[in-house]
Design a protein around this motif. Structure first.
Motif, mmCIF file in Angstrom:
data_model
loop_
_atom_site.group_PDB
_atom_site.id
_atom_site.type_symbol
_atom_site.label_atom_id
_atom_site.label_comp_id
_atom_site.label_asym_id
_atom_site.label_seq_id
_atom_site.Cartn_x
_atom_site.Cartn_y
_atom_site.Cartn_z
ATOM 1 N N THR A 92 -5.798 9.475 -5.371
ATOM 2 C CA THR A 92 -4.657 9.980 -4.391
ATOM 3 C C THR A 92 -3.457 8.657 -4.324
ATOM 4 O OG1 THR A 92 -3.486 10.893 -2.379
ATOM 5 C CG2 THR A 92 -5.195 9.389 -2.068
ATOM 6 N N ARG A 93 -2.248 8.882 -4.007
ATOM 7 C CA ARG A 93 -1.066 7.805 -3.947
ATOM 8 C C ARG A 93 -0.660 8.347 -2.296
ATOM 9 N NH1 ARG A 93 1.001 7.023 -8.278
ATOM 10 N NH2 ARG A 93 0.728 4.676 -8.543
ATOM 11 N N LEU A 94 -0.846 7.257 -1.465
ATOM 12 C CA LEU A 94 -0.285 7.503 -0.280
ATOM 13 C C LEU A 94 1.091 6.991 0.148
ATOM 14 C CD1 LEU A 94 -3.601 7.259 2.061
ATOM 15 C CD2 LEU A 94 -2.620 9.324 0.923
ATOM 16 N N ARG A 95 2.224 7.490 0.102
ATOM 17 C CA ARG A 95 3.497 7.063 0.136
ATOM 18 C C ARG A 95 4.067 6.937 1.618
ATOM 19 N NH1 ARG A 95 7.792 9.175 -1.099
ATOM 20 N NH2 ARG A 95 8.832 7.643 -2.551
ATOM 21 N N PHE A 96 4.224 5.762 2.048
ATOM 22 C CA PHE A 96 4.659 5.187 3.431
ATOM 23 C C PHE A 96 6.056 4.896 3.625
ATOM 24 C CE2 PHE A 96 0.076 4.299 3.959
ATOM 25 C CZ PHE A 96 0.101 4.412 5.354
ATOM 26 N N ALA A 97 6.512 6.246 2.977
ATOM 27 C CA ALA A 97 8.209 6.582 3.128
ATOM 28 C C ALA A 97 8.522 7.161 4.058
ATOM 29 C CB ALA A 97 8.728 7.348 1.834
ATOM 30 N N PRO A 98 9.655 7.367 4.869
ATOM 31 C CA PRO A 98 10.048 8.150 6.106
ATOM 32 C C PRO A 98 9.827 9.608 5.811
ATOM 33 C CG PRO A 98 11.796 6.515 5.654
ATOM 34 C CD PRO A 98 10.795 6.504 4.439
ATOM 35 N N GLY A 99 9.369 10.296 6.858
ATOM 36 C CA GLY A 99 8.768 11.514 6.760
ATOM 37 C C GLY A 99 7.308 11.953 5.992
#
Length: 598
Positions: A92-99
């Motif tokens: 997986t790739r966890l994105r710490f972008a808003p939302g």
């Protein structure tokens, strides 16, 4: 000259600005990675990965500092599983972008339930994470690859299973014509024909259209004790009449050999009779105590309805509803017909010509064509003959034996792709067989093939069908034993305990009981069952290996070494497994462990 100087100054400014922007960009990405890696928190549950069925499931929680969660660039955490010789499987790739994250106690957090497919080569490996920062223009900066969990523990796969398949009994008898018995089932309270779970009407239709001379048809029907099935005293007769009407219609419109005048019909409804019920109970996997409780009720006073109410109060009633009552809503259709007889040599030669399409299949009866397959030791020849029998007769025996032969060839296959292809063919044919003649053995054959291919939910369903149909106690105990093994492998430990209660006290049952308690952490009880298994099968490698795992979990290095030495002495392949097994990760480097593997 002045213009030339100005143009040079302008170009220099652009180059300087570009360099500055790239430097700032690179600095920003590096600073983000440095900040994130220093303060991020990654937790994995379980801390050591473990296989469950065909997958390795785990819960992942990642916390990062708020400074790296701005809109641009985006801070990611990439998770993968590394194994073998530099093989990596993305997870997986966890994105710490808003939302795309939540705040947990003020900290940006992502929780995920994840898994990746399990294959044997992944037993030795590690789950890793890598931070990365990505700008909108695609520029990426990556951090260090860090291990977040070792794996994979495969202890849940230390099950014992048979997954056996059996050929249909040979019904060919020289000079004798055997009656054909087809069994059908009804829905509760219904008399309509149905076309699932073994009631494929095409089988009956094809038999009526055959060129065999039919002498007699006997239809016996019954009902279960349940209220919806027993409240109508005419329900069994309605079921018999439904089949008689269907068969007479087929003879009228499709048969050129038989007629309604030449075939003798006998209809026999069985109403409020406990005989078949008692037979199913005797063939069940119920304990002797439970059987005696049932016998006391049936042989005691009271009406048919009163006895059913008494049965509903027993602790075995769930078993009755699941595995006994469905088999009582039945119709047995027995068809008697004549077939000619031939010599073995003639049967074999004619079968070869049929396989090669040099003569028509009707030169042999369906029993003779199947019998021909028993006259050759070659699996390839057996396969060709059973294929011809299945295509030309559509009988359950041919489909079953074709499926069994595919399984046998799959077990000899070297290439995994070839093996899986043959197992898929086996499943298709075993499905046809079990739905044409629903018995415990045939659904067990199907479940075994489905298990070998890794179709676990389908295998469990087939095992369940087998148990509902009832049969000889050894068959049912084997079904329960293999069902329990699969339930253990897929994490259904409580369900496996129930299944093993009906599986008898064989070596397989004792080993799997030991494994359940080992996985549940009841090490004392686990050791008891493993030692009982060793009494039935002395020096068993798997039992000793399992006891070595138990010793590792209870920190008994001397016992670990003793059992591991016994296991690897009996089965050399366990040496490599032990070295890579995460269960022994705290002992691999010790002299005691190394000595045990010598």
């Amino acid at each position: 000259m002045h213009n030339l100087h100005s143009r040079k100054s302008f170009l220099f400014s652009i180059l300087l600005s570009t360099f500055f922007l790239f430097s700032v960009s690179g600095c920003t990405l590096s600073r983000m990675i440095k900040t994130g890696e220093a303060r991020q928190e990654i937790s994995v549950e379980p801390t050591v990965l473990a296989v469950n069925g065909n997958v390795v499931p785990f819960d992942l929680k990642v916390k990062v500092p708020a400074e790296v969660t701005g809109k641009k660039p985006v801070y990611n955490v990439v998770v993968a599983y590394q194994y073998g010789k530099k093989q990596t499987e993305p997870v997986t790739r966890l994105r710490f972008a808003p939302g795309e994250f939540i705040y947990e106690n003020g900290t940006p957090t992502i929780n995920r339930q994840l898994s990746f497919p399990y294959t044997p080569e992944k037993a030795s490996g590690k789950l890793v994470a890598q931070a990365e920062a990505v700008k909108p223009n695609g520029r990426v900066k990556r951090g260090k690859v860090r291990e977040i969990a070792p794996g994979v523990i495969t202890t849940s796969r230390l099950t014992v299973k048979a997954n056996a398949v059996s050929l249909a009994p040979d019904t060919y008898r020289k000079g004798v014509s055997e009656p054909e018995l087809l069994t059908f089932f009804f829905d509760e309270g219904k008399a309509e024909l149905r076309d699932y779970l073994g009631t494929n009407m095409d089988v009956l239709k094809e038999l009526l259209q055959s060129n065999y001379k039919i002498q007699a048809v006997e239809i016996t029907t019954g009902h279960s004790p349940e209220e919806a099935d027993s409240k109508d005293p005419k329900l069994a007769r309605k079921r018999a009449q439904t089949f008689e009407k269907y068969m007479r219609h087929q003879l009228d419109v499709n048969s050129y050999t038989n007629t309604n005048q030449s075939v003798k019909f006998k209809v026999q409804p069985v109403v409020r009779n406990w005989e078949r019920f008692l037979k199913q109970v005797q063939l069940s996997a119920l304990s002797p105590e439970q059987v005696n409780q049932i016998l006391d009720i049936i042989n005691g006073p009271g009406s048919f309805r009163d006895k059913e109410k008494q049965l509903s109060k027993l602790d075995s009633y769930d078993y009755l509803q699941l595995y006994i009552y469905p088999a009582l809503r039945y119709a047995d259709v027995r068809i008697t017909y004549n077939v000619p007889q031939k010599k073995d040599s003639e049967i074999y030669l004619l079968s070869r010509k049929i396989v090669e399409n040099r003569i028509d299949a009707d030169k042999l009866t369906e029993e003779e064509l199947r019998y021909a397959a028993t006259l050759t030791p070659l699996l390839s020849e057996k396969l060709a003959i059973y294929q011809a029998a299945a295509e030309n007769t559509m009988k359950w025996q041919a489909f079953n034996n074709l499926g069994v032969t595919y399984v046998q060839m799959a077990q000899q296959a070297v290439k995994p792709t070839t093996r899986d292809k043959m197992l898929r063919e086996a499943i298709v044919n075993l499905t046809y067989a079990s739905h044409r003649n629903p018995t415990a053995q045939l659904f067990y054959n199907l479940g075994s093939a489905q298990y070998l291919l890794g179709n676990y939910p389908e295998a469990l369903q087939s095992y369940d069908y087998a148990l509902k149909l009832g049969g000889p106690v050894p068959v049912l105990q084997q079904v329960f034993a293999d069902k329990a093994a699969l339930e253990i492998e897929t994490g259904r430990l409580d369900e496996a305990v129930v299944s093993l209660a009906y599986a008898g006290t064989s070596y397989q049952s004792l080993m799997n009981k030991g494994l359940i308690y080992l996985l549940k952490g009841n090490y004392e009880q686990a050791q008891t069952f493993y030692e009982e298994a060793l009494v039935l099968k002395p020096n068993d490698a798997l039992a000793h290996y399992s006891l070595a795992v138990l010793a590792a979990r209870t920190n008994q290095p001397e016992a670990l070494a003793s059992h591991l030495h016994q296991a690897t002495r009996q089965e050399k392949s366990l040496t490599a497994k032990a070295i890579d097994d995460p269960e022994f990760r705290n002992f691999v480097g010790t002299p005691t462990f190394r000595e045990a593997l010598k």
